[in-house]
Design an enzyme around this catalytic site. Structure first.
Site, PDB file in Angstrom:
ATOM      1  N   GLU A 189       0.839  -1.209   0.000  1.00  0.00           N
ATOM      2  CA  GLU A 189       0.000   0.000   0.000  1.00  0.00           C
ATOM      3  C   GLU A 189       0.874   1.259   0.000  1.00  0.00           C
ATOM      4  OE1 GLU A 189      -1.718   0.636   3.878  1.00  0.00           O
ATOM      5  OE2 GLU A 189      -3.438   1.733   3.087  1.00  0.00           O
ATOM      6  N   LYS A 204      -9.835   2.265  -1.568  1.00  0.00           N
ATOM      7  CA  LYS A 204      -9.919   1.622  -0.242  1.00  0.00           C
ATOM      8  C   LYS A 204     -11.197   2.039   0.489  1.00  0.00           C
ATOM      9  CE  LYS A 204      -6.986   1.173   3.929  1.00  0.00           C
ATOM     10  NZ  LYS A 204      -5.789   1.742   4.580  1.00  0.00           N
ATOM     11  N   CYS A 211      -4.966  -3.142   3.249  1.00  0.00           N
ATOM     12  CA  CYS A 211      -4.526  -2.945   4.639  1.00  0.00           C
ATOM     13  C   CYS A 211      -5.643  -3.068   5.683  1.00  0.00           C
ATOM     14  CB  CYS A 211      -3.777  -1.621   4.747  1.00  0.00           C
ATOM     15  SG  CYS A 211      -2.611  -1.583   6.132  1.00  0.00           S
TER      16      CYS A 211
HETATM   17  O1  LIG Z   1      -5.314  -2.157  11.175  1.00  0.00           O
HETATM   18  C1  LIG Z   1      -4.135  -1.967  11.425  1.00  0.00           C
HETATM   19  O2  LIG Z   1      -3.610  -2.348  12.466  1.00  0.00           O
HETATM   20  C2  LIG Z   1      -3.248  -1.271  10.447  1.00  0.00           C
HETATM   21  C3  LIG Z   1      -3.996  -0.615   9.335  1.00  0.00           C
HETATM   22  C4  LIG Z   1      -3.157   0.324   8.566  1.00  0.00           C
HETATM   23  O3  LIG Z   1      -2.044   0.582   8.905  1.00  0.00           O
HETATM   24  C5  LIG Z   1      -3.676   0.923   7.339  1.00  0.00           C
HETATM   25  O4  LIG Z   1      -4.787   0.614   6.894  1.00  0.00           O
HETATM   26  O5  LIG Z   1      -2.943   1.745   6.736  1.00  0.00           O
END
Ligand SMILES: O=C(O)CCC(=O)C(=O)O
Length: 264
Positions: free
Chosen positions: A41, A112, A147
């Site tokens: 990402e 996203k 993510c």
């Molecule tokens: O959910 C998490 O612990 C990390 C999510 C994250 O870093 C993101 O979505 O950029």
């Protein structure tokens, strides 16, 4: 299928332009040894470098799009090119994942849906996507996610209802919650009887050490491959036919009883 998950180190000692060139070369190096390549990402800025999102935002068909389309074509691979901070022509920013076919055409763009950051960061700087995205390859159907999405099982069930068999997760997951990353990747694979290919980033940006540990899980929940903490290309071979075999042999997906019928 052969997949390469390129776990890029996103450090602050490299400009966005330099990293874009380096990542293009890494993708080209997969020519002949991968059918599918997956990137993390927001690797141009780093997922936690919030102050860079607006400055480095690109239109969908901006410099990262051009570089990754060319890299996919040069390498002759399906490329999930990670995500970019996308500036929509109307103004808002999105965290947008790009998937290219081996001839360098855009196969899908996924904005996203679940933004991370609670009351700051991505959650306030970016708008939420609304569309689930799948990509049909000759060998399998990809489900695209990014993510923080990994924490929301209903997203993956929606992708499965649209035919997904191989769930891709492109991430910038922090080291401090690495145990959740591994656990959730295995859970999404087991509950959906699908492959999960989850590519994180390495390095440290905006003071946030990244977890690395990109992981590939089979439809039975077994870990097929797992990276270490640093920059690494995680290579794996997997058999897409195992998804249908697993779903036939242990048909849990058919026993859903909550009346949430899959879309027609
Ligand atoms: O959910 C998490 O612990 C990390 C999510 C994250 O870093 C993101 O979505 O950029």
């Amino acid at each position: 299928m052969r997949a390469s998950l390129i776990q890029i180190a996103v450090n602050e000692d490299e400009s966005v332009g330099e990293r874009r060139e380096r990542v293009g070369s890494l993708v080209r190096e997969q020519a002949g040894s991968a059918d599918l390549v997956v990137l993390p990402e927001l690797w141009t800025t780093g997922a936690f470098a919030y102050e860079l999102f607006a400055d480095e935002a690109e239109p969908l068909e901006g410099p990262t799009f051009a570089a990754m389309a060319k890299a996919a074509r040069d390498a002759g691979v399906w490329l999930h090119a990670g995500s970019i901070p996308e500036r929509d022509p109307e103004g808002p920013l999105y965290n947008t994942a790009l998937v290219f076919s081996p001839d360098g055409e855009l196969a899908a763009a996924y904005r996203k849906i679940h933004r991370f950051g609670f009351d700051k960061g991505e959650a306030v700087l970016m708008s939420a996507g609304e569309e689930l995205v799948t990509v049909r390859l000759p060998e399998t159907v990809l489900g695209v996610s990014t993510c923080y999405d990994l924490r929301f099982p209903e997203l993956y069930r929606g992708l499965v209802d649209r035919g997904a068999e191989t769930l891709l997760v492109s991430a910038g997951w922090p080291e401090r919650r690495r145990s959740h990353w591994t656990l959730l990747a295995q859970a999404r694979a087991v509950e959906n009887q699908a492959y999960v290919l989850a590519c994180g980033s390495a390095g440290t940006h905006a003071g946030v050490p990244q977890a690395g540990h990109s992981i590939v899980v089979d439809p039975w929940g077994e870990v097929l491959a797992e990276a270490g903490a640093g920059e690494e290309v995680l290579r794996v071979e997997f058999d897409p036919a195992r998804v249908a075999e697993t779903r036939d042999r242990f048909p849990a997906l058919k026993d859903r009883t909550l009346g949430l019928a899959p879309p027609r």
